[in-house]
Each structure stands twice: as C-alpha cells, then as structure tokens.
Design a protein around this motif. Structure first.
Motif, PDB file in Angstrom:
ATOM      1  N   LEU A  27       0.977  -1.159  -0.093  1.00 29.61           N
ATOM      2  CA  LEU A  27      -0.109  -0.011   0.033  1.00 29.61           C
ATOM      3  C   LEU A  27       0.988   1.234   0.061  1.00 29.61           C
ATOM      4  O   LEU A  27       1.769   1.385   0.658  1.00 29.61           O
ATOM      5  CB  LEU A  27      -0.855   0.250   1.155  1.00 29.61           C
ATOM      6  N   PRO A  28       0.876   1.924  -0.927  1.00 29.30           N
ATOM      7  CA  PRO A  28       1.544   3.251  -1.214  1.00 29.30           C
ATOM      8  C   PRO A  28       1.787   4.022   0.287  1.00 29.30           C
ATOM      9  O   PRO A  28       0.259   4.545   0.603  1.00 29.30           O
ATOM     10  CB  PRO A  28       1.112   4.120  -2.254  1.00 29.30           C
ATOM     11  N   GLY A  29       2.618   4.494   0.726  1.00 27.85           N
ATOM     12  CA  GLY A  29       2.467   5.360   2.013  1.00 27.85           C
ATOM     13  C   GLY A  29       2.055   4.794   3.326  1.00 27.85           C
ATOM     14  O   GLY A  29       1.820   5.200   4.387  1.00 27.85           O
ATOM     15  N   ALA A  30       2.295   3.175   3.170  1.00 31.20           N
ATOM     16  CA  ALA A  30       1.556   2.537   4.553  1.00 31.20           C
ATOM     17  C   ALA A  30       2.224   2.897   5.997  1.00 31.20           C
ATOM     18  O   ALA A  30       1.608   2.846   6.701  1.00 31.20           O
ATOM     19  CB  ALA A  30       1.866   0.931   4.136  1.00 31.20           C
ATOM     20  N   ALA A  69       1.642   9.477  -2.273  1.00 33.73           N
ATOM     21  CA  ALA A  69       1.774   9.527  -3.686  1.00 33.73           C
ATOM     22  C   ALA A  69       2.432   8.569  -4.397  1.00 33.73           C
ATOM     23  O   ALA A  69       2.860   8.795  -5.593  1.00 33.73           O
ATOM     24  CB  ALA A  69       2.092  10.957  -4.065  1.00 33.73           C
ATOM     25  N   ALA A  70       3.105   7.735  -3.688  1.00 32.26           N
ATOM     26  CA  ALA A  70       4.057   6.537  -4.434  1.00 32.26           C
ATOM     27  C   ALA A  70       3.143   5.926  -5.501  1.00 32.26           C
ATOM     28  O   ALA A  70       1.959   5.750  -5.352  1.00 32.26           O
ATOM     29  CB  ALA A  70       4.651   5.680  -3.193  1.00 32.26           C
ATOM     30  N   PRO A  71       3.869   5.212  -6.074  1.00 25.92           N
ATOM     31  CA  PRO A  71       3.120   4.501  -7.216  1.00 25.92           C
ATOM     32  C   PRO A  71       2.317   3.370  -6.632  1.00 25.92           C
ATOM     33  O   PRO A  71       2.492   2.661  -5.799  1.00 25.92           O
ATOM     34  CB  PRO A  71       4.317   3.462  -8.107  1.00 25.92           C
ATOM     35  N   ASP A  72       0.921   3.194  -7.490  1.00 29.18           N
ATOM     36  CA  ASP A  72       0.087   2.243  -6.909  1.00 29.18           C
ATOM     37  C   ASP A  72       0.610   0.840  -7.472  1.00 29.18           C
ATOM     38  O   ASP A  72       1.501   0.523  -8.037  1.00 29.18           O
ATOM     39  CB  ASP A  72      -1.082   2.469  -7.281  1.00 29.18           C
ATOM     40  N   PRO A  73       0.043  -0.193  -6.717  1.00 32.26           N
ATOM     41  CA  PRO A  73       0.641  -1.631  -6.960  1.00 32.26           C
ATOM     42  C   PRO A  73       0.609  -1.957  -8.475  1.00 32.26           C
ATOM     43  O   PRO A  73       1.611  -2.489  -8.581  1.00 32.26           O
ATOM     44  CB  PRO A  73      -0.553  -2.451  -6.277  1.00 32.26           C
ATOM     45  N   ASP A  74      -0.195  -1.626  -9.117  1.00 31.56           N
ATOM     46  CA  ASP A  74      -0.202  -2.344 -10.414  1.00 31.56           C
ATOM     47  C   ASP A  74       0.857  -1.430 -11.076  1.00 31.56           C
ATOM     48  O   ASP A  74       1.760  -2.290 -12.318  1.00 31.56           O
ATOM     49  CB  ASP A  74      -1.554  -1.872 -11.445  1.00 31.56           C
ATOM     50  N   HIS A  75       0.947  -0.189 -11.189  1.00 34.11           N
ATOM     51  CA  HIS A  75       2.166   0.619 -11.752  1.00 34.11           C
ATOM     52  C   HIS A  75       3.439  -0.109 -11.340  1.00 34.11           C
ATOM     53  O   HIS A  75       4.435  -0.023 -12.206  1.00 34.11           O
ATOM     54  CB  HIS A  75       1.776   1.889 -11.472  1.00 34.11           C
ATOM     55  N   LEU A  76       3.459  -0.121  -9.955  1.00 34.91           N
ATOM     56  CA  LEU A  76       4.915  -0.545  -9.368  1.00 34.91           C
ATOM     57  C   LEU A  76       5.426  -2.082  -9.827  1.00 34.91           C
ATOM     58  O   LEU A  76       6.332  -2.074 -10.270  1.00 34.91           O
ATOM     59  CB  LEU A  76       4.779  -0.479  -7.885  1.00 34.91           C
ATOM     60  N   VAL A  77       4.384  -2.800  -9.829  1.00 33.74           N
ATOM     61  CA  VAL A  77       4.996  -4.127 -10.235  1.00 33.74           C
ATOM     62  C   VAL A  77       5.241  -4.216 -11.772  1.00 33.74           C
ATOM     63  O   VAL A  77       6.135  -5.226 -12.107  1.00 33.74           O
ATOM     64  CB  VAL A  77       3.595  -5.243  -9.908  1.00 33.74           C
ATOM     65  N   ASP A  85       8.229  -6.044  -4.566  1.00 32.82           N
ATOM     66  CA  ASP A  85       8.573  -7.205  -3.504  1.00 32.82           C
ATOM     67  C   ASP A  85       8.860  -6.724  -2.300  1.00 32.82           C
ATOM     68  O   ASP A  85       8.616  -7.075  -1.100  1.00 32.82           O
ATOM     69  CB  ASP A  85       9.446  -8.155  -4.344  1.00 32.82           C
ATOM     70  N   LEU A  86      10.080  -5.565  -2.310  1.00 33.59           N
ATOM     71  CA  LEU A  86      10.657  -5.289  -1.069  1.00 33.59           C
ATOM     72  C   LEU A  86       9.796  -4.421  -0.368  1.00 33.59           C
ATOM     73  O   LEU A  86       9.875  -4.537   1.040  1.00 33.59           O
ATOM     74  CB  LEU A  86      12.180  -4.659  -1.622  1.00 33.59           C
ATOM     75  N   ALA A  87       9.149  -3.631  -1.074  1.00 31.04           N
ATOM     76  CA  ALA A  87       8.279  -2.577  -0.292  1.00 31.04           C
ATOM     77  C   ALA A  87       7.218  -3.504   0.445  1.00 31.04           C
ATOM     78  O   ALA A  87       6.840  -3.266   1.718  1.00 31.04           O
ATOM     79  CB  ALA A  87       7.682  -1.694  -1.099  1.00 31.04           C
ATOM     80  N   THR A  88       6.727  -4.318  -0.043  1.00 26.18           N
ATOM     81  CA  THR A  88       5.828  -5.531   0.525  1.00 26.18           C
ATOM     82  C   THR A  88       6.241  -6.413   1.694  1.00 26.18           C
ATOM     83  O   THR A  88       5.758  -6.138   2.902  1.00 26.18           O
ATOM     84  CB  THR A  88       5.206  -6.567  -0.367  1.00 26.18           C
ATOM     85  N   TYR A  89       7.555  -6.570   1.499  1.00 26.85           N
ATOM     86  CA  TYR A  89       8.369  -7.516   2.735  1.00 26.85           C
ATOM     87  C   TYR A  89       8.464  -6.542   3.811  1.00 26.85           C
ATOM     88  O   TYR A  89       8.327  -6.892   4.960  1.00 26.85           O
ATOM     89  CB  TYR A  89       9.628  -7.934   2.340  1.00 26.85           C
ATOM     90  N   ALA A  90       9.096  -5.110   3.375  1.00 27.16           N
ATOM     91  CA  ALA A  90       9.662  -4.260   4.364  1.00 27.16           C
ATOM     92  C   ALA A  90       8.220  -3.783   5.239  1.00 27.16           C
ATOM     93  O   ALA A  90       8.213  -3.641   6.486  1.00 27.16           O
ATOM     94  CB  ALA A  90      10.057  -3.078   3.838  1.00 27.16           C
TER      95      ALA A  90
END
Length: 334
Positions: A27-30, A69-77, A85-90
């Motif tokens: 999630l951007p900015g989680a 305002a970071a990229p949404d999941p579809d754009h980032l993947v 992957d790293l953002a999800t893990y972190a």
C-alpha cells in the motif's frame, strides 16, 4: 475436508498467531505515520541500505512506504517489480515489529502466506532482515533470467471443487489451483491467455474472477526451474532457531528444522497454498486470535471467512500511528 469450523480447543486455552501476508499487502505510504518508530525506522533504513549495496537503482523503499503519492501496486509491479517485492516485505516486517511490542496477550506463533513466508521467517528470527532483502534480490534476478511467459494469478469466488470442475470443462490444463484460501475463495495461476478464458467462463456463470497484482504465476510449475535454483541458494543460507513457531499455508504444521525452514522460504514459487486447511489445524491446536500484520486486512478477512467465531484484528489495515494501532488492538481483542 469439511468446511465447518473446527471445535474450540479443550481446556479453555487460547493462543495468538501473527499473520504475515504476501504481495497483496503493498500500500503506497503504508508506514507514513510510523516512520519515526525506532523499529520501523530501522527496517526502512536497513532495506534501503542493503538494497543500495546490492545495486538497486529504483526508488527507495522508504519513499514507497512513507509517501502516499508513491506508485500504486499495478504500476509498481510493472515498472519496478523488485521494488514492489521489497516494499511489501518491509511493510509487513515493520508492522509486525510494532504489533509484537503492543500485543496483549502476547503472540505465540507466526503464519506466512505465499511470499509472506519470508516476512514470517524474519519476524521469527530464523533469517535476518539483511538476508530477506538479499533473497528477494536473488529471486528477482532468477525470475528475470528465466524468460517466463506472460502469466499471473486470478482470485475467484469458487470453491476448490468448483474451480477444478470449471478448468476441466473449459479444457485449461495449464491453469492450476494456486491457493485454497477460504471456502469460497480459490486463487488460480497460469498463462494469461488461459486465465482470460477462466474469466469469461466464470462470469458466464455469474461468478467473480479478478486478476491479482502479480509479476508471474506463483504457486505454479512454470516456476520449477526458478524454484530449484532458489533452493540451491538457500542451502548456503544460515537459518537460526526461530524465537516463535513458524507456520505456513503450504503445510498443516510448523516448520521446525533448518531444512524445513529453508523449504518454507522457497515454497511460494511452486507449491499450492492450503490456507484454509492451515487455519483449521491451528484452530485445533488452540489458536483463537489472528493478528494481521499487513495493510489491507487481507489475511484477517480470510480468517474470518474460514473460521467463523475466531477473533481477528488488522490494526495496520490503513496508515495510522502507534496510538491508533493500540486502540484498534484493544477494540478487537477486548
């Protein structure tokens, strides 16, 4: 296996499990309201530093997780799958550290879901944060070098039996059941053109079929060679005795030995998930409270669907600070 919830454990015992979701948890900015928490700041700092040392050139993970305002999941993947992957893990590891500090009663085990197994291993102390980052970097290289066909994942509201019947009826042999998540949530994996046929067939029956944000068809034989190479790498990885039992959606019981823990780290590539079965086994073992350590409340929703009457909480489901997380925990756990 029956879809009826398992009986309550005898003797009034009650235990809590911390669940670590996989890639759907980005999630951007989680973490934007948690960035000053020391444990969260350490996770972000370490992931950024280790990534830079390994040659990562994309946006810092800290920015992805602290900027709304970071990229949404579809754009980032699509544009930066390693960053995804790293953002999800972190995010999952960072939220887990906060919940472990706040949870009362304490957490008794961790449960990973798909690539969330890497976060679960980290939270339990079996691997370090630095190891987790390196493993994701190596896995990214293996996936890129494999020249895989366009493939992905599809969530349906079918039972596993209904999904299997549909695949046989439509003659779609390359589509496999990737996850039995809940009585009426089955995830399918396969080549994109065959998944498109599944969507058409499911919708013709009035059922839901939704593509998931994913770079490839995890939990599928397409990744067999990647899995073998990743397993070879894992043989050289030091695995410490976990401080909490590590459960996974690929097996019914906890991983205990170093080799079992290494198997957990690679299972998401080819092994189908039986999350519903794992929840039933944990319920019989006395686990009645299920904490979701990721944004979006993905696993707590599945736990409620699979185990009616269980206690769930997803305190980090939307970006909030520590005080709000503490309040959500108290409200959910009473």
């Amino acid at each position: 296996m029956s879809d009826d919830p398992p009986p309550a454990p005898a003797g009034g015992t009650s235990r809590t499990v911390l669940m670590c979701p996989g890639q759907g948890a980005y999630l951007p900015g989680a973490l934007r309201h948690l960035r000053e928490v020391p444990s969260v700041a350490r996770v972000l700092r370490t992931v950024d530093a280790r990534g830079a040392a390994l040659g990562r050139t994309g946006p810092p993970v800290s920015r992805l997780l602290t900027d709304a305002a970071a990229p949404d999941p579809d754009h980032l993947v699509r544009t930066d799958p390693l960053g995804f992957d790293l953002a999800t893990y972190a995010a999952v590891v960072a939220c887990a550290t906060v919940l472990l500090d706040l949870a009362a009663p304490p957490v008794h085990a961790v449960l990973g879901h798909s690539v969330g197994d890497l976060a679960a291993l980290t939270v339990a102390g079996a691997i370090t944060l630095e190891q987790g980052v390196r493993l994701l970097h190596v896995r990214d290289r293996l996936l890129r070098d494999a020249a895989l066909p366009a493939a992905g994942l599809l969530a349906t509201d079918l039972t596993a039996g209904q999904a299997a019947d549909l695949l046989r009826a439509e003659d779609l042999p390359q589509v496999r059941i990737a996850a039995r998540n809940a009585p009426y949530q089955t995830v399918l994996a396969g080549p994109e053109e065959q998944l498109a046929a599944v969507i058409r067939a499911a919708r013709a029956l009035g059922r839901r079929a939704t593509p998931l944000t994913s770079r490839t068809a995890y939990h599928h034989p397409l990744l067999t060679e990647v899995h073998h190479a990743f397993r070879r790498l894992l043989r050289a990885q030091r695995v410490a005795p976990p401080t909490l039992p590590v459960h996974t959606a690929t097996t019914a019981g906890p991983a205990r030995t170093p080799d079992q823990l290494r198997t957990v780290a690679a299972a998401h590539l080819t092994e189908p998930l039986a999350f519903h079965r794992t929840l039933h086994a944990m319920r019989r073992a006395g686990f009645t409270t299920y904490l979701d350590s990721g944004p979006r409340a993905l696993l707590s929703t599945l736990a409620r669907a699979g185990l009616p009457g269980c206690t769930t909480a997803a305190p980090a489901r939307t970006p909030v600070g520590v005080d709000r997380i503490r309040h959500r925990l108290a409200a959910a756990l009473g």
